[in-house]
Design a protein around this motif. Structure first.
Motif, PDB file in Angstrom:
ATOM      1  N   SER A 153       0.845  -1.215   0.000  1.00 31.08           N
ATOM      2  CA  SER A 153       0.000   0.000   0.000  1.00 31.08           C
ATOM      3  C   SER A 153       0.874   1.257   0.000  1.00 31.08           C
ATOM      4  O   SER A 153       0.676   2.187   0.791  1.00 31.08           O
ATOM      5  CB  SER A 153      -0.949   0.021   1.210  1.00 31.08           C
ATOM      6  OG  SER A 153      -1.742  -1.138   1.239  1.00 31.08           O
ATOM      7  N   VAL A 158       0.602   6.160   5.179  1.00 33.00           N
ATOM      8  CA  VAL A 158       1.837   5.631   5.780  1.00 33.00           C
ATOM      9  C   VAL A 158       2.792   5.181   4.679  1.00 33.00           C
ATOM     10  O   VAL A 158       4.002   5.406   4.762  1.00 33.00           O
ATOM     11  CB  VAL A 158       1.534   4.455   6.742  1.00 33.00           C
ATOM     12  CG1 VAL A 158       2.827   3.939   7.351  1.00 33.00           C
ATOM     13  CG2 VAL A 158       0.575   4.876   7.843  1.00 33.00           C
ATOM     14  N   GLY A 178      -2.458  -1.230  -5.335  1.00 33.14           N
ATOM     15  CA  GLY A 178      -3.610  -2.048  -5.712  1.00 33.14           C
ATOM     16  C   GLY A 178      -4.330  -1.536  -6.945  1.00 33.14           C
ATOM     17  O   GLY A 178      -5.214  -2.203  -7.471  1.00 33.14           O
ATOM     18  N   TYR A 242       1.952  -3.559  10.919  1.00 27.78           N
ATOM     19  CA  TYR A 242       1.394  -2.398  11.637  1.00 27.78           C
ATOM     20  C   TYR A 242      -0.076  -2.149  11.309  1.00 27.78           C
ATOM     21  O   TYR A 242      -0.622  -1.110  11.665  1.00 27.78           O
ATOM     22  CB  TYR A 242       2.252  -1.142  11.379  1.00 27.78           C
ATOM     23  CG  TYR A 242       2.259  -0.686   9.948  1.00 27.78           C
ATOM     24  CD1 TYR A 242       3.073  -1.311   9.007  1.00 27.78           C
ATOM     25  CD2 TYR A 242       1.431   0.345   9.520  1.00 27.78           C
ATOM     26  CE1 TYR A 242       3.054  -0.919   7.684  1.00 27.78           C
ATOM     27  CE2 TYR A 242       1.414   0.752   8.210  1.00 27.78           C
ATOM     28  CZ  TYR A 242       2.226   0.121   7.289  1.00 27.78           C
ATOM     29  OH  TYR A 242       2.206   0.502   5.975  1.00 27.78           O
ATOM     30  N   LEU A 248     -10.790  -6.145   6.440  1.00 26.83           N
ATOM     31  CA  LEU A 248     -11.934  -5.241   6.588  1.00 26.83           C
ATOM     32  C   LEU A 248     -12.554  -4.938   5.231  1.00 26.83           C
ATOM     33  O   LEU A 248     -11.894  -5.048   4.206  1.00 26.83           O
ATOM     34  CB  LEU A 248     -11.449  -3.955   7.273  1.00 26.83           C
ATOM     35  CG  LEU A 248     -10.924  -4.220   8.689  1.00 26.83           C
ATOM     36  CD1 LEU A 248     -10.073  -3.086   9.201  1.00 26.83           C
ATOM     37  CD2 LEU A 248     -12.080  -4.508   9.624  1.00 26.83           C
ATOM     38  N   PHE A 287       3.530  -3.205  15.994  1.00 25.07           N
ATOM     39  CA  PHE A 287       3.338  -2.106  16.954  1.00 25.07           C
ATOM     40  C   PHE A 287       2.049  -1.367  16.627  1.00 25.07           C
ATOM     41  O   PHE A 287       1.524  -1.469  15.518  1.00 25.07           O
ATOM     42  CB  PHE A 287       4.530  -1.133  16.898  1.00 25.07           C
ATOM     43  CG  PHE A 287       4.642  -0.398  15.590  1.00 25.07           C
ATOM     44  CD1 PHE A 287       3.991   0.811  15.393  1.00 25.07           C
ATOM     45  CD2 PHE A 287       5.381  -0.932  14.539  1.00 25.07           C
ATOM     46  CE1 PHE A 287       4.081   1.473  14.169  1.00 25.07           C
ATOM     47  CE2 PHE A 287       5.473  -0.266  13.323  1.00 25.07           C
ATOM     48  CZ  PHE A 287       4.823   0.936  13.136  1.00 25.07           C
ATOM     49  N   LEU A 289       1.035   2.625  17.443  1.00 25.49           N
ATOM     50  CA  LEU A 289       1.475   3.874  18.080  1.00 25.49           C
ATOM     51  C   LEU A 289       0.465   4.440  19.069  1.00 25.49           C
ATOM     52  O   LEU A 289       0.853   5.146  19.994  1.00 25.49           O
ATOM     53  CB  LEU A 289       1.733   4.944  17.012  1.00 25.49           C
ATOM     54  CG  LEU A 289       3.087   4.982  16.320  1.00 25.49           C
ATOM     55  CD1 LEU A 289       3.206   6.269  15.527  1.00 25.49           C
ATOM     56  CD2 LEU A 289       4.225   4.884  17.316  1.00 25.49           C
TER      57      LEU A 289
HETATM   58  N1  NAP Z   1       0.209   0.504  13.908  1.00 23.28           N
HETATM   59  C1  NAP Z   1       0.161   1.822  13.873  1.00 23.28           C
HETATM   60  O1  NAP Z   1       0.620   2.510  14.795  1.00 23.28           O
HETATM   61  C2  NAP Z   1      -0.480   2.496  12.684  1.00 23.28           C
HETATM   62  C3  NAP Z   1      -0.454   3.879  12.553  1.00 23.28           C
HETATM   63  C4  NAP Z   1      -1.020   4.448  11.388  1.00 23.28           C
HETATM   64  C5  NAP Z   1      -1.610   3.624  10.437  1.00 23.28           C
HETATM   65  N2  NAP Z   1      -1.645   2.277  10.639  1.00 23.28           N
HETATM   66  C6  NAP Z   1      -2.231   1.380   9.627  1.00 23.28           C
HETATM   67  O2  NAP Z   1      -1.567   1.621   8.411  1.00 23.28           O
HETATM   68  C7  NAP Z   1      -2.436   1.318   7.335  1.00 23.28           C
HETATM   69  C8  NAP Z   1      -2.437   2.483   6.374  1.00 23.28           C
HETATM   70  O3  NAP Z   1      -3.084   3.571   6.983  1.00 23.28           O
HETATM   71  P1  NAP Z   1      -3.303   4.931   6.205  1.00 23.28           P
HETATM   72  O4  NAP Z   1      -4.082   5.817   7.103  1.00 23.28           O
HETATM   73  O5  NAP Z   1      -2.009   5.418   5.697  1.00 23.28           O
HETATM   74  O6  NAP Z   1      -4.262   4.463   5.003  1.00 23.28           O
HETATM   75  P2  NAP Z   1      -3.984   4.502   3.436  1.00 23.28           P
HETATM   76  O7  NAP Z   1      -2.741   3.726   3.165  1.00 23.28           O
HETATM   77  O8  NAP Z   1      -3.999   5.923   3.017  1.00 23.28           O
HETATM   78  O9  NAP Z   1      -5.229   3.747   2.815  1.00 23.28           O
HETATM   79  C9  NAP Z   1      -5.386   2.369   2.923  1.00 23.28           C
HETATM   80  C10 NAP Z   1      -4.826   1.627   1.683  1.00 23.28           C
HETATM   81  O10 NAP Z   1      -4.835   0.245   2.005  1.00 23.28           O
HETATM   82  C11 NAP Z   1      -5.143  -0.532   0.865  1.00 23.28           C
HETATM   83  N3  NAP Z   1      -6.272  -1.419   1.229  1.00 23.28           N
HETATM   84  C12 NAP Z   1      -6.240  -2.766   1.167  1.00 23.28           C
HETATM   85  N4  NAP Z   1      -7.365  -3.287   1.637  1.00 23.28           N
HETATM   86  C13 NAP Z   1      -8.149  -2.262   2.007  1.00 23.28           C
HETATM   87  C14 NAP Z   1      -9.438  -2.188   2.551  1.00 23.28           C
HETATM   88  N5  NAP Z   1     -10.151  -3.289   2.844  1.00 23.28           N
HETATM   89  N6  NAP Z   1      -9.956  -0.981   2.771  1.00 23.28           N
HETATM   90  C15 NAP Z   1      -9.265   0.138   2.487  1.00 23.28           C
HETATM   91  N7  NAP Z   1      -8.004   0.121   1.993  1.00 23.28           N
HETATM   92  C16 NAP Z   1      -7.454  -1.076   1.746  1.00 23.28           C
HETATM   93  C17 NAP Z   1      -5.405   0.428  -0.265  1.00 23.28           C
HETATM   94  O11 NAP Z   1      -4.179   0.553  -1.001  1.00 23.28           O
HETATM   95  P3  NAP Z   1      -3.653  -0.543  -2.050  1.00 23.28           P
HETATM   96  O12 NAP Z   1      -4.870  -1.167  -2.674  1.00 23.28           O
HETATM   97  O13 NAP Z   1      -2.844   0.258  -2.996  1.00 23.28           O
HETATM   98  O14 NAP Z   1      -2.853  -1.525  -1.256  1.00 23.28           O
HETATM   99  C18 NAP Z   1      -5.687   1.736   0.453  1.00 23.28           C
HETATM  100  O15 NAP Z   1      -5.401   2.860  -0.323  1.00 23.28           O
HETATM  101  C19 NAP Z   1      -3.816   1.005   7.946  1.00 23.28           C
HETATM  102  O16 NAP Z   1      -3.966  -0.386   8.065  1.00 23.28           O
HETATM  103  C20 NAP Z   1      -3.705   1.626   9.328  1.00 23.28           C
HETATM  104  O17 NAP Z   1      -4.569   1.033  10.261  1.00 23.28           O
HETATM  105  C21 NAP Z   1      -1.076   1.717  11.731  1.00 23.28           C
END
Ligand code: NAP
Length: 348
Positions: A153, A158, A178, A242, A248, A287, A289
């Protein structure tokens, strides 16, 4: 003041824009900063908050909740102990929820002067994704320069931050997308290799690019790719987990959750046996955050480095799709579509 409030779990209709009393100076804590907000950043995690499945939201807040981890704006008022920030300063900041509002109160160590190189919209969209990317790459293991890195992604919030930080670290970066319209964005970031899952076979192409396996794979997909990500690490490789967004729903008309598929995907998510990890010389780390807000040293180290990189022009703000705060449901719909590029911001 206006804020977005969610009273119970569900689809887009649960996002309510409400009027609430403003805070005044007398109700501010001595370390607090009150900001007149221009923009709030939207993150995929906010969708999980709305669905009622975000652990830290359940643990620290419950219902009702105002989502939002980040904001930008102008300081309205400061507590008696705040010295480095003053009324009228242009700032941005990070908060544990409550940022979908036109007035945000945050402790002083979570508020920063806005770099000149970032617009207010970009600044509001900066902290959550860059802190995640920085923590994932630099605060969990020794991230060696010139590593071979695969980022899933890669055109998202991120993902864009990860690509920029890995390139800064002289790495050879493979970005996975994707949908084809995201390619141009990754090309602008000088991504070395792009795998477009909509017309290429992910792991076949990854093997052609890096036959000996990747040093680091960053995976927020979860169930759909975790096993493949692990299998395509080289010995000493690290899988950084992460998020779990492929468990979902994507693009549902009313934004509702499908509990049956959630449970099935949870059951299908691979687990990693430490005995096998040892023999393979591979590690899996993970992790979230939002459980680390008390670790001020992690936040301040990361923000210091990141702001310096922005000031020097080494990293830049994301392209931002703006939505009026009253269109918050459309903003959620956009990120849930899986088609967004860069970041999304709510304009107040
Ligand atoms: N652990 C932490 O501390 C932490 C902190 C921030 C974010 N996160 C996680 O990092 C990920 C990215 O977050 P973001 O805010 O930057 O979002 P984002 O990457 O801007 O959007 C999500 C991307 O995930 C892909 N995707 C695959 N399955 C999906 C689904 N069922 N629904 C929506 N999108 C889907 C799509 O890209 P492609 O189709 O191009 O793959 C989509 O553009 C999320 O899973 C979020 O929960 C974790």
């Amino acid at each position: 003041m206006k804020k977005v409030v969610i009273h119970s779990a569900g689809g887009f209709d649960k996002l309510k824009l409400e009027e609430h009393p403003c805070k005044d100076k007398s109700s501010l804590g001595s370390d607090d900063v009150l900001v007149d907000v221009k923009y709030s950043g939207v993150n995929y995690a906010d969708i999980c908050v709305r669905w009622g499945i975000y652990e830290s939201a359940k643990k620290f807040v419950g219902w009702p909740i105002t989502p939002g981890f980040e904001f930008s704006g102008i300081i309205k008022s400061v507590g008696d102990n705040v010295e480095h920030l003053k009324v009228g300063d242009e700032v941005f900041g990070v908060n544990l929820f409550d940022s979908y509002a036109n007035e945000v109160c945050a402790p002083k160590h979570q508020v920063f002067h806005k770099p000149k190189n970032l617009s207010f919209a970009q600044a509001a969209c900066f902290p959550a994704v860059f802190l995640t990317a920085y923590h994932g790459l630099f605060q969990n293991f020794i991230f060696r320069k010139k590593s071979n890195v695969l980022i899933h992604s890669a055109a998202g919030g991120v993902g864009t931050a990860l690509v920029q930080l890995a390139k800064w670290h002289d790495c050879e970066v493979t970005g996975v997308i994707g949908s084809s319209h995201k390619r141009e964005h990754l090309e602008k970031l000088n991504t070395d290799h792009i795998i477009d899952k909509s017309n290429e076979e992910l792991w076949k192409r990854a093997e052609e690019i890096c036959p000996s396996g990747y040093d680091v794979v960053l995976d927020a997909n979860g169930v759909k790719t975790l096993k493949g990500s692990f299998d395509h690490l080289c010995p000493t490789g690290k899988l950084v987990v992460y998020g779990f967004h492929t468990m979902l729903p994507k693009g549902r008309a009313r934004g509702t959750l499908n509990f049956i598929s959630l449970v099935l995907n949870y059951l299908k998510t691979p687990s990693f046996n430490p005995i096998d990890l040892t023999a393979a010389n591979k590690s899996v780390m993970a992790f979230n955050l939002s459980f680390l807000f008390e670790r001020k040293e992690i936040l301040s180290e990361a923000m210091q480095v990141l702001i310096d990189l922005v000031d020097k022009g080494v990293i830049s703000g994301h392209p931002v799709s703006e939505f009026a705060a009253s269109d918050v449901a459309l903003a959620h719909k956009h990120i849930e579509s899986g088609l967004s590029v860069g970041k999304i911001a709510l304009r107040w």
